[in-house]
Design an enzyme around this catalytic site. Structure first.
Site, PDB file in Angstrom:
ATOM      1  N   ASP A  71      50.848  44.647  31.048  1.00 32.78           N
ATOM      2  CA  ASP A  71      49.711  44.393  30.161  1.00 32.78           C
ATOM      3  C   ASP A  71      48.456  44.948  30.812  1.00 32.78           C
ATOM      4  O   ASP A  71      48.448  45.243  32.012  1.00 32.78           O
ATOM      5  CB  ASP A  71      49.562  42.890  29.886  1.00 32.78           C
ATOM      6  CG  ASP A  71      48.826  42.591  28.575  1.00 32.78           C
ATOM      7  OD1 ASP A  71      48.383  43.539  27.891  1.00 32.78           O
ATOM      8  OD2 ASP A  71      48.696  41.399  28.240  1.00 32.78           O
ATOM      9  N   ASP A  72      47.409  45.080  30.017  1.00 31.74           N
ATOM     10  CA  ASP A  72      46.157  45.605  30.543  1.00 31.74           C
ATOM     11  C   ASP A  72      45.435  44.579  31.401  1.00 31.74           C
ATOM     12  O   ASP A  72      44.879  44.902  32.438  1.00 31.74           O
ATOM     13  CB  ASP A  72      45.243  46.095  29.413  1.00 31.74           C
ATOM     14  CG  ASP A  72      44.959  45.052  28.341  1.00 31.74           C
ATOM     15  OD1 ASP A  72      45.584  43.964  28.344  1.00 31.74           O
ATOM     16  OD2 ASP A  72      44.118  45.331  27.466  1.00 31.74           O
ATOM     17  N   ASP A  84      43.718  37.182  31.455  1.00 31.64           N
ATOM     18  CA  ASP A  84      42.439  36.491  31.377  1.00 31.64           C
ATOM     19  C   ASP A  84      42.658  35.027  31.746  1.00 31.64           C
ATOM     20  O   ASP A  84      42.583  34.656  32.912  1.00 31.64           O
ATOM     21  CB  ASP A  84      41.868  36.654  29.968  1.00 31.64           C
ATOM     22  CG  ASP A  84      40.444  36.150  29.825  1.00 31.64           C
ATOM     23  OD1 ASP A  84      40.059  35.199  30.532  1.00 31.64           O
ATOM     24  OD2 ASP A  84      39.692  36.695  28.997  1.00 31.64           O
TER      25      ASP A  84
END
Length: 166
Positions: free
Chosen positions: A102-103, A106
């Site tokens: 994933d980028d 969070d």
């Protein structure tokens, strides 16, 4: 921060070139994490994970690539994470030998859902924030929790007025 600025304006702007460099750095770190037989498959978390996953798959010569779609954001508001598309169960099984990319992590809510679905997978992100950092096995760059990352697929080139007038 001035009252007329939004909280997410403490931003980290990532260009396509920077994303490419950081995704290659992630691939470099992942070389030593692969099982002895190599990664069986790579699963990109859509949508943000698709671009870094493509680069990682190329660098590590992973040909079996699939996606898992998790929806947790409505624009810039995070809600309950849920899987809306799963990868091929016959390929990924419980995640053993599977690399998930994933980028960004969070809060970690998205990765909690993915980890529950593929508990033995190795999860890697390009960027990590402190609240979710413990949910990811490998990452490249940590950013503060209050920083909003502007990815290149969310941006357009345009003129911006200077702060002190033209």
């Amino acid at each position: 921060m001035t009252p007329d600025r939004l909280p997410h304006e403490k931003g980290f702007h990532v260009s396509w070139d920077q994303l490419h460099r950081d995704a290659r750095a992630l691939a470099w770190r992942l070389q030593g994490e692969a099982p002895d037989t190599g990664w069986r498959a790579l699963v990109a978390i859509t949508r943000g994970g698709m671009a870094p996953a493509m680069i990682v798959a190329r660098e590590l010569d992973i040909r079996m690539v699939d996606t898992i779609s998790v929806k947790s954001y409505d624009h810039q508001t995070q809600g309950v994470a849920r899987i809306i598309k799963s990868p091929d169960a016959g390929v990924v099984g419980d995640g053993a030998g599977v690399l998930i990319v994933d980028d960004l992590v969070d809060t970690g809510r998205t990765l909690d859902v993915v980890r529950a679905a593929l508990p033995r997978a190795h999860i890697a992100t390009v960027y990590a924030k402190p609240l979710g950092r413990d949910r990811v096995d490998t990452f490249v760059t940590e950013v503060s929790q209050d920083t909003w990352i502007f990815f290149p697929w969310d941006m357009a080139l345009q003129y911006v007025e200077p702060y002190r007038g033209a």
